[in-house]
Design an enzyme around this catalytic site. Structure first.
Site, PDB file in Angstrom:
ATOM      1  N   ASP A  64      13.378  -4.132   6.353  1.00 58.66           N
ATOM      2  CA  ASP A  64      13.693  -5.557   6.335  1.00 58.66           C
ATOM      3  C   ASP A  64      14.134  -5.949   4.925  1.00 58.66           C
ATOM      4  O   ASP A  64      14.025  -5.156   3.995  1.00 58.66           O
ATOM      5  CB  ASP A  64      12.487  -6.403   6.769  1.00 58.66           C
ATOM      6  CG  ASP A  64      11.228  -6.017   6.026  1.00 58.66           C
ATOM      7  OD1 ASP A  64      11.288  -5.803   4.788  1.00 58.66           O
ATOM      8  OD2 ASP A  64      10.163  -5.920   6.668  1.00 58.66           O
ATOM      9  N   ASP A  66      13.744  -8.757   1.909  1.00 57.60           N
ATOM     10  CA  ASP A  66      12.996  -9.881   1.355  1.00 57.60           C
ATOM     11  C   ASP A  66      13.813 -10.498   0.237  1.00 57.60           C
ATOM     12  O   ASP A  66      14.456  -9.797  -0.549  1.00 57.60           O
ATOM     13  CB  ASP A  66      11.653  -9.407   0.801  1.00 57.60           C
ATOM     14  CG  ASP A  66      10.808  -8.729   1.867  1.00 57.60           C
ATOM     15  OD1 ASP A  66      10.561  -9.359   2.909  1.00 57.60           O
ATOM     16  OD2 ASP A  66      10.427  -7.559   1.675  1.00 57.60           O
ATOM     17  N   ASP A 142       3.040  -5.878  -6.589  1.00 56.20           N
ATOM     18  CA  ASP A 142       2.060  -4.794  -6.656  1.00 56.20           C
ATOM     19  C   ASP A 142       2.523  -3.585  -7.484  1.00 56.20           C
ATOM     20  O   ASP A 142       1.954  -3.284  -8.516  1.00 56.20           O
ATOM     21  CB  ASP A 142       1.550  -4.391  -5.259  1.00 56.20           C
ATOM     22  CG  ASP A 142       2.664  -4.155  -4.245  1.00 56.20           C
ATOM     23  OD1 ASP A 142       3.847  -4.191  -4.621  1.00 56.20           O
ATOM     24  OD2 ASP A 142       2.330  -3.920  -3.064  1.00 56.20           O
TER      25      ASP A 142
HETATM   26  P1  ATP Z   1       8.302  -2.435   3.594  1.00 61.11           P
HETATM   27  O1  ATP Z   1       8.955  -3.733   3.978  1.00 61.11           O
HETATM   28  O2  ATP Z   1       9.177  -1.261   3.593  1.00 61.11           O
HETATM   29  O3  ATP Z   1       7.037  -2.219   4.308  1.00 61.11           O
HETATM   30  P2  ATP Z   1       7.894  -3.801   1.121  1.00 61.11           P
HETATM   31  O4  ATP Z   1       7.646  -3.287  -0.253  1.00 61.11           O
HETATM   32  O5  ATP Z   1       9.116  -4.618   1.326  1.00 61.11           O
HETATM   33  O6  ATP Z   1       7.847  -2.550   2.068  1.00 61.11           O
HETATM   34  P3  ATP Z   1       6.478  -6.054   2.130  1.00 61.11           P
HETATM   35  O7  ATP Z   1       5.130  -6.104   2.731  1.00 61.11           O
HETATM   36  O8  ATP Z   1       7.657  -6.379   2.952  1.00 61.11           O
HETATM   37  O9  ATP Z   1       6.607  -4.590   1.545  1.00 61.11           O
HETATM   38  O10 ATP Z   1       6.427  -6.974   0.836  1.00 61.11           O
HETATM   39  C1  ATP Z   1       7.579  -7.315   0.087  1.00 61.11           C
HETATM   40  C2  ATP Z   1       7.270  -7.315  -1.397  1.00 61.11           C
HETATM   41  O11 ATP Z   1       6.259  -8.289  -1.691  1.00 61.11           O
HETATM   42  C3  ATP Z   1       6.709  -6.008  -1.930  1.00 61.11           C
HETATM   43  O12 ATP Z   1       7.703  -5.103  -2.248  1.00 61.11           O
HETATM   44  C4  ATP Z   1       5.948  -6.479  -3.157  1.00 61.11           C
HETATM   45  O13 ATP Z   1       6.813  -6.714  -4.226  1.00 61.11           O
HETATM   46  C5  ATP Z   1       5.399  -7.810  -2.701  1.00 61.11           C
HETATM   47  N1  ATP Z   1       4.045  -7.659  -2.117  1.00 61.11           N
HETATM   48  C6  ATP Z   1       3.727  -7.492  -0.814  1.00 61.11           C
HETATM   49  N2  ATP Z   1       2.404  -7.400  -0.632  1.00 61.11           N
HETATM   50  C7  ATP Z   1       1.849  -7.531  -1.844  1.00 61.11           C
HETATM   51  C8  ATP Z   1       0.510  -7.529  -2.327  1.00 61.11           C
HETATM   52  N3  ATP Z   1      -0.513  -7.356  -1.489  1.00 61.11           N
HETATM   53  N4  ATP Z   1       0.318  -7.692  -3.664  1.00 61.11           N
HETATM   54  C9  ATP Z   1       1.364  -7.860  -4.499  1.00 61.11           C
HETATM   55  N5  ATP Z   1       2.632  -7.856  -4.110  1.00 61.11           N
HETATM   56  C10 ATP Z   1       2.890  -7.699  -2.808  1.00 61.11           C
HETATM   57 MG    MG Z   2       9.703  -5.617   3.106  1.00 57.36          MG
END
Ligand code: ATP
Ligand code: MG
Length: 434
Positions: A64, A66, A142
């Site tokens: 996805d 963001d 994170d």
């Molecule tokens: P994927 O979508 O592939 O699972 P992602 O890194 O995009 O991985 P998401 O859960 O979509 O993960 O979150 C988007 C972004 O928000 C992350 O890349 C990170 O920068 C931030 N993020 C998400 N969860 C947390 C958290 N618990 N603490 C700090 N930052 C977070």
């Molecule tokens: Mg994501």
């Protein structure tokens, strides 16, 4: 690459210009581009961030996209008709394009800065709605590889935290002090496991130890949030690897305590069963087949259910009764850790209970089973049991064939089973005993 954050604020970010990275607009979904451009045209800053940037830089297809912006949620809503504001922990805008949802978040400050709205309890962040600058936003993320921003204004990448170097080195590094950041939000430990598994990255030195020390904090995370994490760990194409990493980091027990207890006792059957189930799941995702959380949970909890069934059968229950009772017990216990919504937990139990019904095929039974909505899942589950060595080969072959042949042959197959009614006829009528 040093990542000490003694005075992160007002750090000078590295800017990687378009010719020096591999992200092109063609890789970004039309919906995400639309959102980026509309924000930009309205005078706001707009960046692609998180997994979208990370995965594109690694040459992968993001799950996805963001977006981060300096527009506030209400301002975002004004720009998009198809926008809904959501979120308890974080207030986010979801912009809907058919089935695709683009998540847009306003820059946030770390909880200890800005307006001070974030609430902390036992070191855990409860709410996190303090708006900040791009720079603030980068430092509160994170992992460094998750804090890279693709700027729609000039197509450059902005890197405050050293994420580019870590991406190239294949290292998952926490932004800031890992101990504090894990304590603030213990789900980050599961995220570390997930990214290590998905990206095949190694954890920065010391992180595994921190996770061992703090893993227990996951028990305090709301079970509903853990359900989402379980799906991301096991239904996004790297389930086997997630399982390995979770076991290595000793985190599996915080998601599936009952199963973990069996694995720790050296239950080779349960371990093989889970591996096979997860490997099949990965395979299905690879070829674009749908996967169902009911089946996943049924597999992950089958070890404890099976053990309890054996116990209850020794105490005199039939297999069917035992499966029903054991299923209820194991689910009730599991719900204390991880939510399983009813729309999944009901079919999950049906899959288990069907294991007692599949051997009973006489008369109309086989036809009735075949018509049940859960038949296919129950049959797949049976195959799985067979694959890991349960003596069910004949039964599996029978059901496979029964589905393939025409109605005439089906009738013949059932006839060849014999049994069933005959036994009943041999039973003495009650009246004769009197
Ligand atoms: P994927 O979508 O592939 O699972 P992602 O890194 O995009 O991985 P998401 O859960 O979509 O993960 O979150 C988007 C972004 O928000 C992350 O890349 C990170 O920068 C931030 N993020 C998400 N969860 C947390 C958290 N618990 N603490 C700090 N930052 C977070
Ligand atoms: Mg994501």
């Amino acid at each position: 690459m040093s990542n000490e954050q003694d005075s992160p604020i007002n750090a000078i970010p590295a800017i990687i210009p378009r010719p020096e990275h591999n992200i092109s607009r063609g890789d970004i979904s039309d919906a995400a581009l639309k959102v980026l451009y509309r924000l930009h045209k309205a005078g706001y800053a707009a960046y692609l961030v998180g997994g979208g940037v990370r995965d594109l830089l690694l040459g992968r297809h993001p799950k996805d996209f963001d977006i981060a912006t300096d527009a506030h949620p209400e301002e975002i809503k004004k720009l998009f008709r198809n926008c809904r504001l959501i979120g308890r922990r974080f207030r986010l805008a979801h912009i809907h394009f058919g089935r695709e949802i683009i998540e847009v978040a306003t820059f946030r400050a770390p909880h200890n800065q800005g307006g001070g709205e974030g609430v902390i309890s036992n070191g855990m962040i409860l709410r996190d709605n303090v708006y900040g600058t791009l720079e603030d936003d980068a430092w509160r993320r994170d992992f460094t590889v998750n804090a890279l921003y693709y700027n729609i204004d000039d197509f450059s990448i902005i890197d405050y935290t050293g994420g580019m170097a870590d991406l190239q080195a294949g290292v998952l590094r926490m932004i800031g002090d890992a101990h504090t950041r894990f304590q603030e939000d213990p789900v980050r430990m599961l995220r570390a496991a997930r990214f290590a598994a998905k990206l095949n990255f190694r954890l920065e030195a010391g992180m595994a130890k921190q996770i061992h020390e703090l893993g227990e904090k996951i028990s305090g995370v709301p079970p509903a949030r853990l359900f989402d994490e379980v799906l991301k760990l096991f239904q996004t194409g790297h389930a086997v690897q997630s399982f390995e990493v979770l076991k290595d980091l000793e985190l599996f027990g915080y998601l599936f305590a009952q199963t973990d207890a069996l694995l720790k006792q050296g239950d080779a059957y349960s371990e093989a069963f889970i591996r096979q189930a997860l490997s099949n799941t990965d395979e299905r995702i690879l070829v674009g087949k749908p996967v169902n959380p009911a089946f996943l949970f049924a597999a992950l909890l089958w070890g404890p259910v099976r053990q309890e069934v054996m116990l209850l059968q020794q105490q005199g229950m039939t297999q069917l009764q035992a499966l029903q009772a054991a299923g209820n017990e194991v689910v009730a216990e599991q719900l204390r850790q991880v939510t399983i919504p009813k729309r999944f937990s009901y079919p999950m139990r049906e899959i288990w209970v069907a294991q007692a019904r599949l051997p009973r095929r006489q008369g109309k039974r086989a036809y009735r089973l075949l018509e049940q909505p859960r038949f296919r899942a129950a049959y797949d589950f049976l195959l799985l049991r067979c694959e890991v060595g349960e003596p069910l080969k004949e039964l599996c072959t029978w059901w496979t064939r029964f589905q393939e042949v025409d109605s005439e042959e089906r009738a013949a197959m059932i006839k060849r089973l014999g049994g069933g009614k005959k036994r009943r006829r041999h039973r003495k009528p009650r009246s004769a005993e009197a």
